[in-house]
Motif scaffolding. Structure first.
Motif, PDB file in Angstrom:
ATOM      1  N   PRO A 443       0.823  -1.218   0.000  1.00  0.00           N
ATOM      2  CA  PRO A 443       0.000   0.000   0.000  1.00  0.00           C
ATOM      3  C   PRO A 443       0.855   1.265   0.000  1.00  0.00           C
ATOM      4  O   PRO A 443       1.946   1.290   0.571  1.00  0.00           O
ATOM      5  CB  PRO A 443      -0.775  -0.103   1.316  1.00  0.00           C
ATOM      6  N   SER A 444       0.348   2.287  -0.680  1.00  0.00           N
ATOM      7  CA  SER A 444       0.980   3.592  -0.577  1.00  0.00           C
ATOM      8  C   SER A 444       0.810   4.074   0.857  1.00  0.00           C
ATOM      9  O   SER A 444      -0.121   3.670   1.555  1.00  0.00           O
ATOM     10  CB  SER A 444       0.305   4.574  -1.529  1.00  0.00           C
ATOM     11  N   LEU A 445       1.710   4.946   1.301  1.00  0.00           N
ATOM     12  CA  LEU A 445       1.576   5.476   2.658  1.00  0.00           C
ATOM     13  C   LEU A 445       0.242   6.205   2.816  1.00  0.00           C
ATOM     14  O   LEU A 445      -0.391   6.155   3.872  1.00  0.00           O
ATOM     15  CB  LEU A 445       2.734   6.447   2.954  1.00  0.00           C
ATOM     16  N   GLU A 446      -0.200   6.862   1.731  1.00  0.00           N
ATOM     17  CA  GLU A 446      -1.468   7.599   1.772  1.00  0.00           C
ATOM     18  C   GLU A 446      -2.629   6.640   2.053  1.00  0.00           C
ATOM     19  O   GLU A 446      -3.470   6.899   2.907  1.00  0.00           O
ATOM     20  CB  GLU A 446      -1.708   8.310   0.433  1.00  0.00           C
ATOM     21  N   SER A 447      -2.668   5.531   1.321  1.00  0.00           N
ATOM     22  CA  SER A 447      -3.785   4.600   1.507  1.00  0.00           C
ATOM     23  C   SER A 447      -3.682   3.891   2.854  1.00  0.00           C
ATOM     24  O   SER A 447      -4.695   3.598   3.489  1.00  0.00           O
ATOM     25  CB  SER A 447      -3.816   3.569   0.379  1.00  0.00           C
ATOM     26  N   TRP A 448      -2.461   3.627   3.265  1.00  0.00           N
ATOM     27  CA  TRP A 448      -2.289   2.962   4.557  1.00  0.00           C
ATOM     28  C   TRP A 448      -2.812   3.851   5.681  1.00  0.00           C
ATOM     29  O   TRP A 448      -3.557   3.401   6.557  1.00  0.00           O
ATOM     30  CB  TRP A 448      -0.814   2.615   4.768  1.00  0.00           C
ATOM     31  N   PRO A 720       3.842  13.904   3.240  1.00  0.00           N
ATOM     32  CA  PRO A 720       2.638  13.079   3.103  1.00  0.00           C
ATOM     33  C   PRO A 720       2.896  11.663   3.627  1.00  0.00           C
ATOM     34  O   PRO A 720       4.013  11.178   3.439  1.00  0.00           O
ATOM     35  CB  PRO A 720       2.390  13.061   1.598  1.00  0.00           C
ATOM     36  N   PRO A 721       1.966  11.012   4.258  1.00  0.00           N
ATOM     37  CA  PRO A 721       0.546  11.406   4.372  1.00  0.00           C
ATOM     38  C   PRO A 721       0.246  12.289   5.583  1.00  0.00           C
ATOM     39  O   PRO A 721      -0.919  12.588   5.813  1.00  0.00           O
ATOM     40  CB  PRO A 721      -0.151  10.050   4.516  1.00  0.00           C
ATOM     41  N   HIS A 722       1.265  12.707   6.341  1.00  0.00           N
ATOM     42  CA  HIS A 722       0.957  13.536   7.516  1.00  0.00           C
ATOM     43  C   HIS A 722       0.501  14.934   7.118  1.00  0.00           C
ATOM     44  O   HIS A 722      -0.209  15.585   7.870  1.00  0.00           O
ATOM     45  CB  HIS A 722       2.186  13.630   8.424  1.00  0.00           C
ATOM     46  N   VAL A 723       0.948  15.396   5.970  1.00  0.00           N
ATOM     47  CA  VAL A 723       0.473  16.678   5.436  1.00  0.00           C
ATOM     48  C   VAL A 723       0.145  16.481   3.964  1.00  0.00           C
ATOM     49  O   VAL A 723       0.507  15.473   3.373  1.00  0.00           O
ATOM     50  CB  VAL A 723       1.561  17.782   5.532  1.00  0.00           C
ATOM     51  N   ARG A 724      -0.543  17.480   3.411  1.00  0.00           N
ATOM     52  CA  ARG A 724      -0.730  17.520   1.970  1.00  0.00           C
ATOM     53  C   ARG A 724       0.355  18.409   1.392  1.00  0.00           C
ATOM     54  O   ARG A 724       0.720  19.408   2.004  1.00  0.00           O
ATOM     55  CB  ARG A 724      -2.111  18.095   1.638  1.00  0.00           C
ATOM     56  N   LEU A 725       0.839  18.052   0.207  1.00  0.00           N
ATOM     57  CA  LEU A 725       2.013  18.723  -0.340  1.00  0.00           C
ATOM     58  C   LEU A 725       1.753  19.215  -1.761  1.00  0.00           C
ATOM     59  O   LEU A 725       1.084  18.548  -2.539  1.00  0.00           O
ATOM     60  CB  LEU A 725       3.167  17.714  -0.360  1.00  0.00           C
ATOM     61  N   VAL A 813       2.217  24.159 -10.820  1.00  0.00           N
ATOM     62  CA  VAL A 813       1.824  23.768  -9.468  1.00  0.00           C
ATOM     63  C   VAL A 813       1.499  22.282  -9.508  1.00  0.00           C
ATOM     64  O   VAL A 813       0.552  21.877 -10.174  1.00  0.00           O
ATOM     65  CB  VAL A 813       0.605  24.575  -8.991  1.00  0.00           C
ATOM     66  N   ASP A 814       2.305  21.493  -8.842  1.00  0.00           N
ATOM     67  CA  ASP A 814       2.095  20.045  -8.858  1.00  0.00           C
ATOM     68  C   ASP A 814       1.627  19.602  -7.490  1.00  0.00           C
ATOM     69  O   ASP A 814       2.405  19.430  -6.569  1.00  0.00           O
ATOM     70  CB  ASP A 814       3.394  19.339  -9.254  1.00  0.00           C
ATOM     71  N   ARG A 815       0.349  19.402  -7.397  1.00  0.00           N
ATOM     72  CA  ARG A 815      -0.250  19.039  -6.141  1.00  0.00           C
ATOM     73  C   ARG A 815      -0.193  17.515  -5.945  1.00  0.00           C
ATOM     74  O   ARG A 815      -0.355  16.786  -6.900  1.00  0.00           O
ATOM     75  CB  ARG A 815      -1.698  19.507  -6.211  1.00  0.00           C
ATOM     76  N   ASP A 816       0.062  17.048  -4.732  1.00  0.00           N
ATOM     77  CA  ASP A 816       0.242  15.620  -4.455  1.00  0.00           C
ATOM     78  C   ASP A 816       1.275  15.022  -5.405  1.00  0.00           C
ATOM     79  O   ASP A 816       0.993  14.054  -6.125  1.00  0.00           O
ATOM     80  CB  ASP A 816      -1.076  14.837  -4.587  1.00  0.00           C
ATOM     81  N   PRO A 817       2.476  15.577  -5.441  1.00  0.00           N
ATOM     82  CA  PRO A 817       3.458  15.143  -6.448  1.00  0.00           C
ATOM     83  C   PRO A 817       3.904  13.703  -6.226  1.00  0.00           C
ATOM     84  O   PRO A 817       3.957  13.227  -5.096  1.00  0.00           O
ATOM     85  CB  PRO A 817       4.627  16.107  -6.244  1.00  0.00           C
ATOM     86  N   ALA A 818       4.223  13.039  -7.345  1.00  0.00           N
ATOM     87  CA  ALA A 818       4.754  11.675  -7.248  1.00  0.00           C
ATOM     88  C   ALA A 818       6.221  11.722  -6.869  1.00  0.00           C
ATOM     89  O   ALA A 818       6.754  10.792  -6.288  1.00  0.00           O
ATOM     90  CB  ALA A 818       4.580  10.952  -8.577  1.00  0.00           C
ATOM     91  N   SER A 819       6.883  12.824  -7.201  1.00  0.00           N
ATOM     92  CA  SER A 819       8.271  13.003  -6.792  1.00  0.00           C
ATOM     93  C   SER A 819       8.580  14.493  -6.792  1.00  0.00           C
ATOM     94  O   SER A 819       7.877  15.275  -7.431  1.00  0.00           O
ATOM     95  CB  SER A 819       9.209  12.247  -7.734  1.00  0.00           C
TER      96      SER A 819
END
Ligand code: ADP
Ligand code: ZN
Length: 821
Positions: A443-448, A720-725, A813-819
């Motif tokens: 799982p991604s950290l976000e989904s976890w 993330p996932p503790h904050v939105r980036l 502006v790259d919200r929730d970036p993959a990297s």
């Protein structure tokens, strides 16, 4: 319920362009009643016609006079109300131009003006509508009359406009309103079926440069042909080779001297259309049954994380769950990370749903894609499967969305709209009252985090099907482990060597992963230390053999390998760090009898190249599959008993907060390819960092342990996932101007954030990006963090619309970036 535009009214139209907003057009009398949100219109743009989508009706009159909508070609809108709403949501959330959102959602064919045409009914010109025209003696009127006096024929609107100008268009609209003519956008033609294709295949191998030098001493053209063919995986179509500058005569000469064979493949067919349906195992296990039951218990709009180890049979769970959805009369969407790499999932889906499946893959022509889209929209097919963008498939009565391998980075789109398919899937499902299943072994950290908070329902498959254990993983410490002599730059331990030899001797299959393509990672001068960098990007050039070139993996730059160092004049160069080409060469020398195939970006450029390689593995004519991360994804080959990872650390030390997660996912996924059948299996992981938590947990198959450790790592500083980036990237050709622009935007943003404490946001930077320069542009970035998802949406919107970006710099502006590289 749907709003309908009235005559004298104005509508907003989004064009498939990077315009910040929709444009306002006037509704002519003939089209009153025909325009609804989500419907296509043909509108004038400068001196052309373009197809756009109505985003809003009943708009107030704009300040500047608006031009008229020319035509509304469809009887029904191409986007239903829920997709119109989803498009608006995606535009807001990712601060993306509305037209680009719609372009990402709809098949390209719908935007090809495809020539709007008018078809005039017999007798139409005798009616009242054309009375004025008949009376007029002007040459324009005469020309128009001549043009339109062809009942039943498709007359291009452009011709109408040329002949009769705006008056001509209005006449045609009036005729259409009276039912005396039809305005249609002609569908683009589907591509004609392809017939036989000439292919070339290597018949001889020369693995040493010396051999090559000897063999092709007097024929550089043939050598280039040979090397190009080798680089393409030993097999390629004539057309592909020609595009790479290889002449027919060079290929013919290769065949003549026995270095290659020429064959005609019966036909290049869409492998997904031909794919034999795979019958699912008849009986789900107890664990699978209870997972299906848990998914069926989801409320409309509910979502689950299906966390099942590799080989736990997640596919059958999806299938059984979807069977229930489809039986109840609803439709479904199945997303896979890269459709080319998942023929097995497609054939299993076809095994259950047969002709109800529409496969949306990148090999479709515009016309084929449009056909598939219509079949879905009209309910002739109810299950769509494809990569990221299949998320927008027009499935009516949507009952479920499945995201397989939900952790995969390819679910994030790298260009505007920079959406994340996982978040958009949740939104779409909420709008449609559908259920979402996020399936993965890692799982991604976000989904976890979402599962822990209860936002996602956690459904687990903790064991492999058939009481097969997970394969034991042996970690080899490259700092001390004994190595095989003569392995060039390929770190090759005796442990990995023995494991691979054993598999080959037993007639089993193996996979060897190195997540770096090319032959050598970089070239260095041994006397002064100079490294060859890309002139456009701040990264080293990769050396590719066959044909020999230094290539940039960021931009298209390529140059010939240097003969001498321009700084110190030394003649010898060191080729350092191995890539997949070198691994392939090395293995061919070391195991001459083994049949080796390579799968990476370079060997899969040709159409259907992926399928061909995977088919050979499936058929057992490949003993060792060498490759990049491509070989780690979702493949199920029961005869693979050994998986070797040449260098686990390729991505571990990148300055990116997801470096450990990516490394862990890759190792766990590729390890999961081993021992999926009764033969069992084992995994050898070579690393220089055996103590790193990503490697320790991957070796122990301890996914939870990793997730918890990584959650801790990201607490401070918070990621993330503790904050939105959001990653705010500024780029331009002038280094100082870009730095100044970044400082200016940062200052503006800091003032905004200070004035709006309720946003809870912090701003980091600006600083040069880890990749400081790419494609001849300097890059700076700043990071915006906030725990509040909605606050980040607002901030992204402010940034996109109001940030003071000086001329000469561009902002993304790259919200929730993959990297954040
Ligand atoms: P995952 O996607 O979880 O890694 P798969 O769905 O590919 O796993 O399943 C792994 C293997 O187990 C496949 O070969 C599949 O055919 C087999 N399998 C799955 N469910 C069953 C079952 N109920 N009975 C027998 N074999 C099964
Ligand atoms: Zn470059």
């Amino acid at each position: 319920m749907t709003a309908i535009a009235k005559s004298g009214a104005f509508v907003d139209v989004a064009l498939p362009l990077a315009l910040p907003t929709s444009l306002t057009y006037a509704v002519p009398e003939g089209l009153a009643g025909a325009l609804v949100p989500g419907g296509r219109v043909v509108v004038p743009v400068l001196r052309r016609e373009a197809v756009g989508i109505v985003t809003a009706v009943d708009r107030p009159a704009p300040e500047r006079p608006a031009r008229d909508v020319i035509a509304a070609p469809d009887a029904a809108p191409v986007l239903g109300p829920d997709l119109v709403e989803l498009a608006a949501w995606v535009g807001r959330r990712y601060a993306a131009p509305p037209g680009l959102v719609l372009r990402a959602m709809l098949p390209a064919a719908l935007f090809s003006v495809g020539r709007p045409v008018v078809v005039v009914q017999p007798g139409a010109l005798e009616g009242a509508g054309a009375a004025a025209l008949r009376r007029s003696r002007g040459p324009a009127a005469q020309a128009l009359l001549r043009l339109l006096a062809k009942p039943g024929r498709a007359i291009p609107l452009a011709a109408v406009r040329r002949a009769g100008g705006g008056a001509g268009l209005r006449l045609v609209q009036r005729l259409a309103a009276e039912g005396l003519a039809q305005l249609v956008t002609q569908p683009p033609r589907t591509a004609p079926p392809e017939r036989g294709e000439r292919m070339f295949e290597l018949a001889a191998r020369y693995d040493h440069l010396l051999e090559l030098d000897r063999r092709f001493a007097r024929s550089p053209k043939q050598r280039e042909a040979y090397e190009t063919l080798a680089a393409l995986g030993g097999r390629a179509g004539a057309a592909v080779l020609e595009r790479r500058g290889i002449s027919r005569s060079a290929l013919a000469a290769l065949v003549e001297r026995g270095d290659a064979r020429s064959i005609v493949e019966p036909r290049v067919r869409d492998p997904f259309a031909q794919l034999a349906p795979a019958l699912p195992p008849s009986e789900p296990t107890e664990a699978q049954r209870s997972a299906v039951a848990a998914l069926e218990a989801l409320a409309p709009g509910g979502a689950a994380l299906l966390f099942g180890v590799t080989g736990s049979g997640k596919t059958l769970v999806y299938l059984e769950f979807l069977r229930g959805v489809v039986t109840s009369g609803r439709g479904a969407i199945v997303l896979v990370p890269e459709i080319a790499l998942t023929p097995q999932t497609v054939s299993r889906l076809k095994g259950v749903f047969g002709d109800d499946v529409a496969v949306l893959h990148s090999g479709l022509s515009d016309g084929e894609r449009w056909d598939a889209w219509r079949a879905l929209r009209e309910g002739r097919r109810r299950v769509a499967i494809g990569a990221r963008s299949a998320l927008f498939a027009p499935v009516p009565r949507l009952g479920a969305i499945v995201l397989d391998e939900e952790h995969d980075a390819s679910y994030k789109q790298g260009e505007a709209p920079r959406y994340h398919a996982r978040d958009v899937a949740l939104r779409r499902a909420a709008l449609a009252g559908a259920a979402v299943v996020l399936g993965t072994a890692t799982p991604s950290l976000e989904s976890w985090a979402a599962a822990k908070s209860g936002a996602l329902r956690l459904v687990e498959l903790p064991e492999r099907v058939g009481a097969r254990g997970l394969p034991p993983v042996q970690v080899v410490d490259l700092r001390s482990a004994p190595r095989v002599a003569g392995s060039l730059a390929v770190p090759w331990s005796e442990a990995l060597d023995a494991a691979l030899r054993g598999a080959l001797e037993r007639g089993e299959q193996a996979m060897v992963l190195l997540n770096r393509r090319g032959f050598s990672r970089f070239v260095q001068c041994p006397s002064c230390g100079r490294v060859w960098d890309c002139p456009n990007c701040s990264i080293a050039l990769t050396y590719h053999r066959a044909p020999a070139a230094l290539r940039c993996h960021h931009c298209a730059h390529r140059e010939s390998p240097p003969a001498a160092c321009p700084d110190c004049g030394a003649a010898v160069h060191q080729y350092r760090g191995a890539g997949t080409q070198q691994v392939e060469d090395f293995l061919a020398q070391r195991f001459p009898a083994a049949r080796i195939a390579r799968m990476d970006l370079d060997s899969t450029g040709a159409r259907w190249a992926h399928q061909r390689i995977l088919e050979r593995v499936e058929a057992g004519t490949v003993d060792v599959l060498v490759g990049t991360q491509m070989i780690a994804k979702g493949l199920d080959f029961p005869r693979v008993t050994v998986v070797g990872v040449v260098d686990a650390d390729v991505a571990l030390n990148l300055p990116d907060f997801r470096a450990a997660e990516r490394t862990f996912d890759l190792l766990t996924q590729v390890a999961g390819r081993a021992g999926r059948g009764p033969l069992g299996g084992r995994v050898i992981v070579q690393t220089w960092a055996p103590g790193h938590h990503a490697i320790v947990h991957a070796a122990g198959h301890d996914v939870r342990g990793f997730l918890e450790a990584e959650l801790d790592e990201r607490r401070s500083p918070p990621y993330p996932p503790h904050v939105r980036l959001a990653n705010v990237l500024l780029s331009g050709r002038d280094e100082r101007a870009v730095a100044r622009a970044a400082e200016r935007v940062a200052e503006w943003l800091r003032a905004l954030v200070a004035a709006r404490p309720e946003l809870g946001a912090t701003v980091l930077g600006p600083a040069p990006c880890p990749v400081e320069r790419a494609r001849d542009r300097w890059r700076w970035h700043l990071l915006v963090k906030t725990p509040d998802d909605a606050a980040l949406t607002r901030l992204a919107g402010y940034l996109a619309s109001r940030a003071p970006v000086p001329a000469g710099a561009r902002m993304v502006v790259d919200r929730d970036p993959a990297s954040v590289l």
